[in-house]
Scaffold this active site. Structure first.
Site, PDB file in Angstrom:
ATOM      1  N   GLN A   1      -2.341   2.782  11.011  1.00 17.51           N
ATOM      2  CA  GLN A   1      -1.087   2.659  10.252  1.00 17.51           C
ATOM      3  C   GLN A   1       0.105   3.213  11.035  1.00 17.51           C
ATOM      4  OE1 GLN A   1      -3.915   4.092   9.104  1.00 17.51           O
ATOM      5  NE2 GLN A   1      -4.272   3.637   6.958  1.00 17.51           N
TER       6      GLN A   1
ATOM      7  N   ASP B   1      -1.897  12.708   0.243  1.00 18.56           N
ATOM      8  CA  ASP B   1      -2.438  11.864  -0.823  1.00 18.56           C
ATOM      9  C   ASP B   1      -2.698  12.677  -2.076  1.00 18.56           C
ATOM     10  OD1 ASP B   1      -3.064  10.281   1.734  1.00 18.56           O
ATOM     11  OD2 ASP B   1      -3.398   8.870   0.089  1.00 18.56           O
TER      12      ASP B   1
ATOM     13  N   ARG C   1       0.867  -1.183   0.000  1.00 17.89           N
ATOM     14  CA  ARG C   1       0.000   0.000   0.000  1.00 17.89           C
ATOM     15  C   ARG C   1       0.897   1.223   0.000  1.00 17.89           C
ATOM     16  NH1 ARG C   1       2.435   1.691   4.084  1.00 17.89           N
ATOM     17  NH2 ARG C   1       0.888   3.317   4.417  1.00 17.89           N
ATOM     18  N   GLY C   2       0.308   2.404  -0.135  1.00 16.37           N
ATOM     19  CA  GLY C   2       1.091   3.634  -0.282  1.00 16.37           C
ATOM     20  C   GLY C   2       1.170   3.949  -1.766  1.00 16.37           C
ATOM     21  N   ALA C   3       0.781   5.194  -2.104  1.00 21.84           N
ATOM     22  CA  ALA C   3       0.661   5.559  -3.521  1.00 21.84           C
ATOM     23  C   ALA C   3       1.932   5.267  -4.334  1.00 21.84           C
ATOM     24  CB  ALA C   3       0.258   7.029  -3.632  1.00 21.84           C
TER      25      ALA C   3
ATOM     26  N   ARG D   1      -7.105  -1.051  -7.360  1.00 16.65           N
ATOM     27  CA  ARG D   1      -7.229   0.152  -6.522  1.00 16.65           C
ATOM     28  C   ARG D   1      -7.645   1.286  -7.453  1.00 16.65           C
ATOM     29  NH1 ARG D   1      -4.231   0.402  -1.671  1.00 16.65           N
ATOM     30  NH2 ARG D   1      -5.367   2.323  -1.318  1.00 16.65           N
TER      31      ARG D   1
ATOM     32  N   ASN E   1      -4.866  14.590   3.210  1.00 13.84           N
ATOM     33  CA  ASN E   1      -4.068  13.507   3.803  1.00 13.84           C
ATOM     34  C   ASN E   1      -4.976  12.727   4.753  1.00 13.84           C
ATOM     35  OD1 ASN E   1      -1.483  12.195   4.163  1.00 13.84           O
ATOM     36  ND2 ASN E   1      -1.348  13.155   6.171  1.00 13.84           N
TER      37      ASN E   1
END
Lengths: 366, 366
Positions: free
Chosen positions: A203, A244, A53-55, A90, A254
């Site tokens: 997280q 984000d 995960r994480g852009a 996603r 965010n």
């Protein structure tokens, strides 16, 4: 960064030279496990179930997913199918769509037998570019930490507060908000991180605490409610968060709760920075509160929580009364007026259109 | 207030006329159970293990504990022993110390055979006085909700945000911050409550949600991170919180995280009120940030959490990595400048020395 003393990235090629390995983030912080991907379907499932995960990371993971697909079948039909399948994992992730299109566009021009190798090469380039971008953010942000250390007369560690996980686990390496912390720590500047647990998905308590612990960075986990109190009492020198999505005017979307910490920082004169790769700046947006829709997620993320039982099992428990409605907003928008600046791979900008376009004049000209 | 359709208090005399019954709050929200107290030791253990909690309630519980002690032995020695034992259960609870001293002083004047009955009478008077005080806070605060309803043109329910549990479970009945909600709801004014889950002990998700659900008040549980976003988008009309300690100048020490919600309310023009019985105003304090020490509690309240498993067992799970330090600050101070007002049993005051002393001139004269 380090895990158990050894350097790791979040995604890498296995020793066989073609299969892909990733850290399984769904099992952190309780279990460190590596998940092997041998097919495009493995990658698609890994992205969908948030093993990664994480852009920035899921963009690279998608690129490797395409490479895995093309290794077994590099036809146009297979390429289109793989693109579609990976994109659906996603659907709102901008980096994923961007990376998939970039790789597909490039390999489509090539003869079929050349495509597989090219896709691997492109995926590796994307990974290395992400590492470079994050390292630059780290270098620019570390100066803020060094300055704060000077300001204390080098008398005590610099206290950084962060929210959610914008660490190396969200990228290929270094991270965004935590990159300055790692650069400063590795350079011998004493730094301590207040880690917001970051309800509802936790997280911070799971991923941020784990990665700081593994790399040896002093830190303390706190409930999300605590940061304001710490700032009132001079126990935070600097806030560093990720983003984000960032507007051209410097509003930052965010993880939910970021806005509350920015308010507290502003009220107590604590510098507050978002650390953002320029790829997350949306140059078409000028008002984050008006223009950025806020995702609502599964309410079970709030009403239930998972953790490790005393006998070492991971278990899920319900927190709320059966019958009580629950709402789960995933992000909020912090207005530019509350931020001291935005740390990008090209340097630190004021959170404004003027500040950002001074660093990225080519975007203003578009 | 109601539980399953029937009116309850949190503490009452059993049908036998002498033993005491309380709602066991450690088992909420998953199990509704009544705990019987037949001895002073039962009461001491119940206060210590937080079967009853909330400043007003534990004062009354302590008074009934003395009554139970005196029923079996009303000698001076037994009275002193009971006082000491009960006081040690929650040493920092001002209401407990006050209630125990009040009952002891009164009964000590009486002949030994008369003391038991007198203690029961005094405990019942304290309970009734608490109910009356809370009902008055409710009546004054309900006007704020009624005004907000008028301001919407009676077009939709009034959205109240609350933090922690300052509901009837923290008192004998009605509550403090939630008393206005119950009064308004019972009067037919449509009201909906955003319930902060209130990490780390989750009193919102467990106690506040449960009591609103049982009384039939519409509500939604949210993570503590969400309130700012809701206020930015006009989804909160009014914030109502409790107070553990209030300075003479209107600073409010309440559950950790209250300050962050007050900042968001101020930033968005949302009225923010603390609802406080005047007994929690400390007239000797003028600067909450400087003068009120903030308790740090067991870090396992942050690193572990309890809930109900799918097979109906209450289980505890660990959330943070083994080895990550944790801090647990229990309260914070909201400066008077961020508050719209303070709702007391005598009416609504501005959060200032002038406002509070206008309502309580006898305290200013001391």
């Amino acid at each position: 960064m380090k895990v158990g003393g050894s350097p790791y990235r979040t995604i890498w090629l296995a020793e066989d030279g073609w299969s892909v390995e990733v850290i399984d983030q769904t099992r952190l912080p309780h279990v460190f496990a590596v998940a092997p991907w041998r097919t495009m379907q493995d990658a698609a499932e890994g992205i969908h179930t948030m093993i990664v995960r994480g852009a920035p990371l899921i963009g690279v993971a998608g690129a490797y997913g395409l490479a895995l697909a093309l290794k077994s079948d590099a036809s146009n039909a297979a390429l289109a199918h793989a693109h579609e399948t990976l994109l659906a994992t996603r659907p709102t992730a901008v980096n994923l769509a961007w990376a998939l299109t970039a790789v597909r566009t490039e390999v489509q021009r090539l003869a079929v037998p050349l495509r597989g190798e090219a896709a691997y090469r492109l995926a590796a380039q994307l990974a290395d570019a992400d590492v470079e971008c994050c390292r630059s953010i780290g270098a620019h942000g570390a100066r803020l930490i060094a300055d704060a250390y000077e300001a204390t007369g080098k008398s005590r560690p610099v206290n950084v507060l962060t929210h959610c996980n914008a660490g190396w686990l969200a990228t290929v390496d270094w991270g965004t908000a935590l990159a300055p912390v790692y650069v400063a720590h590795d350079a011998g500047i004493p730094v301590h991180v207040w880690v917001d647990e970051t309800r509802p998905r936790n997280q911070g308590a799971s991923l941020t605490a784990w990665e700081l612990l593994q790399h040896g960075v002093p830190h303390t986990v706190i409930a999300d409610n605590v940061g304001g109190h710490l700032m009132q009492h001079g126990q935070v020198d600097l806030c560093l968060v990720g983003s984000d999505r960032t507007t051209a005017t410097g509003d930052v979307c965010n993880k939910i709760g970021t806005y509350l910490k920015a308010l507290a920082a502003y009220d107590n004169g604590v510098p507050f920075y978002a650390c953002v790769p320029s790829s997350t700046i949306d140059w078409t947006l000028s008002d984050g509160l008006r223009d950025i829709p806020i995702e609502q997620r599964d309410t079970r993320e709030v009403s239930e929580i998972s953790g490790m039982t005393v006998d070492g099992q991971v278990a899920t428990v319900r927190l709320t009364p059966q019958g009580s409605p629950v709402a789960n907003y995933a992000f909020d928008v912090t207005p530019a007026r509350l931020m001291t600046g935005i740390v990008t791979e090209r340097g630190v900008a004021t959170a404004s259109r003027a500040g950002l376009t001074a660093l990225f004049p080519e975007m203003a000209a578009r």
